[in-house]
Design a protein around this motif. Structure first.
Motif, PDB file in Angstrom:
ATOM      1  N   UNK A   9      83.066 -35.455  37.387  1.00 41.38           N
ATOM      2  CA  UNK A   9      82.987 -34.470  36.321  1.00 41.38           C
ATOM      3  C   UNK A   9      81.771 -34.697  35.269  1.00 41.38           C
ATOM      4  N   UNK A  10      80.853 -35.610  35.527  1.00 34.16           N
ATOM      5  CA  UNK A  10      79.866 -35.604  34.460  1.00 34.16           C
ATOM      6  C   UNK A  10      78.820 -34.636  34.783  1.00 34.16           C
ATOM      7  N   UNK A  11      77.866 -34.080  33.788  1.00 33.39           N
ATOM      8  CA  UNK A  11      76.877 -33.275  34.093  1.00 33.39           C
ATOM      9  C   UNK A  11      75.679 -34.152  33.915  1.00 33.39           C
ATOM     10  N   UNK A  12      74.579 -33.716  34.654  1.00 33.05           N
ATOM     11  CA  UNK A  12      73.343 -34.353  34.524  1.00 33.05           C
ATOM     12  C   UNK A  12      72.141 -33.529  34.063  1.00 33.05           C
ATOM     13  N   UNK A  17      76.254 -36.827  31.001  1.00 30.47           N
ATOM     14  CA  UNK A  17      76.996 -36.543  29.908  1.00 30.47           C
ATOM     15  C   UNK A  17      78.635 -36.050  30.129  1.00 30.47           C
ATOM     16  N   UNK A  18      79.457 -36.601  29.246  1.00 34.22           N
ATOM     17  CA  UNK A  18      80.941 -36.291  29.601  1.00 34.22           C
ATOM     18  C   UNK A  18      81.255 -35.181  28.491  1.00 34.22           C
ATOM     19  N   UNK A  19      81.213 -33.834  28.833  1.00 34.05           N
ATOM     20  CA  UNK A  19      81.344 -32.705  28.032  1.00 34.05           C
ATOM     21  C   UNK A  19      80.112 -32.802  27.222  1.00 34.05           C
ATOM     22  N   UNK A  20      79.995 -32.959  25.790  1.00 29.93           N
ATOM     23  CA  UNK A  20      78.775 -32.959  25.015  1.00 29.93           C
ATOM     24  C   UNK A  20      78.502 -34.184  24.560  1.00 29.93           C
ATOM     25  N   UNK A  21      79.228 -35.240  25.204  1.00 27.16           N
ATOM     26  CA  UNK A  21      78.853 -36.756  24.817  1.00 27.16           C
ATOM     27  C   UNK A  21      77.847 -37.249  25.708  1.00 27.16           C
ATOM     28  N   UNK A  22      76.902 -38.066  25.347  1.00 28.14           N
ATOM     29  CA  UNK A  22      75.982 -38.682  26.159  1.00 28.14           C
ATOM     30  C   UNK A  22      76.678 -40.186  26.444  1.00 28.14           C
TER      31      UNK A  22
END
Length: 210
Positions: free
Chosen positions: A58-61, A105-110
């Motif tokens: 579920x992370x974004x890159x 990123x996990x939501x807005x957290x690096x």
């Protein structure tokens, strides 16, 4: 030793790189290892568990969205070779277009990332960090996929660690590294080429060659 961004890039171009003894060290020194860690771009090892993590984390890159945050994340450990001078140098080199980061990123957290310097078709990996399980491995998977798709020929890891070796990194002698470096410097690649790096796409491309 005081470095300018231009001198730092020249050092990379001839096969050496700077380090500090620790975060509080006032001096930098050049390093020229007898054996060099490199990541064959067709040899990234993807375990079944890592495949599942890439697919389901579920992370974004992103790339180059928080370069300073990645450098600071890499330095946020008990023992680091990134002192204040190096931190500022890498930020300047990033601003000039020769250093890049890949963020997890996990939501807005690096929560993880990796950064490095680019010259020609060579990527000089500097450091990575992880604040979640496998975040640094996922960053490396996306990084290797990006380097392959954007024309890079050399992924320099400087040293070979157990962690990197488990993912496919190897060690080569200095003479071989210099030859591969020369070939990469005489080729072109663009780290910032727009790509669609979906989890399934990354898995498929990397597992086809690992």
């Amino acid at each position: 030793m005081s470095l300018s961004p231009e001198l730092l890039l020249h050092g990379y171009s001839i096969g050496i790189f700077p380090m500090a003894e620790n975060r509080d060290a006032p001096e930098l020194f050049w390093v020229d290892p007898k054996f060099r860690g490199v990541f064959p771009l067709d040899g990234f090892h993807v375990s079944r568990s890592l495949t599942r993590r890439i697919r389901n984390c579920g992370f974004s890159v992103t790339i180059d969205q928080d370069f300073t945050g990645v450098v600071d994340g890499c330095a946020d450990r008990a023992d680091t070779w990134i002192n204040t001078e190096l931190r500022e140098l890498y930020i300047q080199v990033h601003q000039s277009g020769y250093a890049h980061s890949l963020e997890i990123w996990e939501k807005d957290q690096l929560v993880g990332g990796v950064y490095g310097v680019t010259l020609g078709a060579a990527f000089f990996g500097e450091s990575m960090f992880s604040r979640r399980t496998d975040a640094s491995k996922i960053a490396l998977a996306y990084l290797v996929d990006r380097l392959r798709q954007t024309g890079f020929r050399l992924f320099d890891t400087q040293f070979l660690t157990t962690h990197l070796a488990s993912l496919g990194a190897i060690e080569i002698p200095r003479s071989q590294y210099r030859q591969e470096l020369d070939e990469a410097l005489n080729a072109n690649a663009d780290f910032t080429t727009p790509l669609v790096q979906s989890p399934e796409g990354v898995i498929q491309r990397i597992t086809q060659t690992s």
